[in-house]
Design a protein around this motif. Structure first.
Motif, short mmCIF file in Angstrom:
data_model
loop_
_atom_site.label_atom_id
_atom_site.label_comp_id
_atom_site.label_asym_id
_atom_site.label_seq_id
_atom_site.Cartn_x
_atom_site.Cartn_y
_atom_site.Cartn_z
N UNK A 27 0.86 -1.18 0.00
CA UNK A 27 0.00 0.00 0.00
C UNK A 27 0.90 1.24 0.00
N UNK A 28 0.38 2.33 -0.53
CA UNK A 28 1.11 3.61 -0.47
C UNK A 28 0.73 4.33 0.82
N UNK A 29 1.73 4.80 1.55
CA UNK A 29 1.51 5.64 2.71
C UNK A 29 2.20 6.97 2.43
N UNK A 30 1.87 8.00 3.19
CA UNK A 30 2.55 9.28 3.00
C UNK A 30 2.77 9.95 4.33
N UNK A 31 3.81 10.79 4.34
CA UNK A 31 4.16 11.58 5.52
C UNK A 31 4.52 12.98 5.04
N UNK A 32 3.97 13.99 5.70
CA UNK A 32 4.24 15.38 5.35
C UNK A 32 5.19 15.97 6.37
N UNK A 33 6.30 16.57 5.90
CA UNK A 33 7.25 17.23 6.78
C UNK A 33 7.43 18.67 6.32
N UNK A 34 8.18 19.44 7.08
CA UNK A 34 8.33 20.86 6.78
C UNK A 34 7.13 21.58 7.35
N UNK A 96 9.07 0.99 -2.96
CA UNK A 96 9.27 2.15 -3.83
C UNK A 96 9.00 3.40 -3.00
N UNK A 97 9.58 4.53 -3.43
CA UNK A 97 9.37 5.81 -2.76
C UNK A 97 9.24 6.91 -3.80
N UNK A 98 8.50 7.95 -3.43
CA UNK A 98 8.33 9.11 -4.29
C UNK A 98 8.26 10.32 -3.37
N UNK A 99 9.03 11.37 -3.68
CA UNK A 99 9.05 12.57 -2.85
C UNK A 99 8.53 13.74 -3.68
N UNK A 100 7.60 14.49 -3.09
CA UNK A 100 7.03 15.66 -3.75
C UNK A 100 7.32 16.88 -2.87
N UNK A 101 8.15 17.80 -3.38
CA UNK A 101 8.42 19.06 -2.68
C UNK A 101 7.41 20.08 -3.17
N UNK A 102 6.68 20.69 -2.22
CA UNK A 102 5.59 21.59 -2.57
C UNK A 102 5.83 22.96 -1.95
#
Length: 108
Positions: A27-34, A96-102
């Protein structure tokens, strides 16, 4: 691991599609930092009722998952790290990993 940078306006949405491997237990999980309050992340909505439902995938086939990242108050930067993991095996490294800088900008 792919890294992508985007700029959103307040309330603006960005749809991200990631290949799923649910048949294999991932499953895909996500974590928001910053500046975590700068964005919200939700799983994408299913197709509208006016569109025909897609045929079910073949057993073991990869299925695309959709996630919506939405900008909130302007002036912040957040990093959203998506990780494809098997919850039953928390000690395993992500498949797998994917990073999105927003960046959320008032000028959009």
């Amino acid at each position: 691991m792919e890294v992508r940078s985007i700029v959103l306006g307040p309330g603006e949405a960005y749809e991200l599609r990631l290949t799923g491997r649910g048949a294999r237990g991932y499953v895909w999980t996500w974590q928001v930092t910053g500046d975590a309050d700068t964005v919200t992340v939700t799983e994408g909505a299913p197709a509208p009722a006016s569109e025909p439902a897609p045929a079910p995938p073949a057993p073991g086939a990869a299925v695309e998952r959709s996630y919506v990242v939405r900008g909130r108050p302007p002036g912040g930067r957040a990093r959203v790290r998506f990780a494809q993991v098997r919850p039953a095996y928390p000690q395993e490294a992500p498949y797998d990993e994917f990073v999105l800088d927003v960046e959320v900008s008032a000028g959009r």
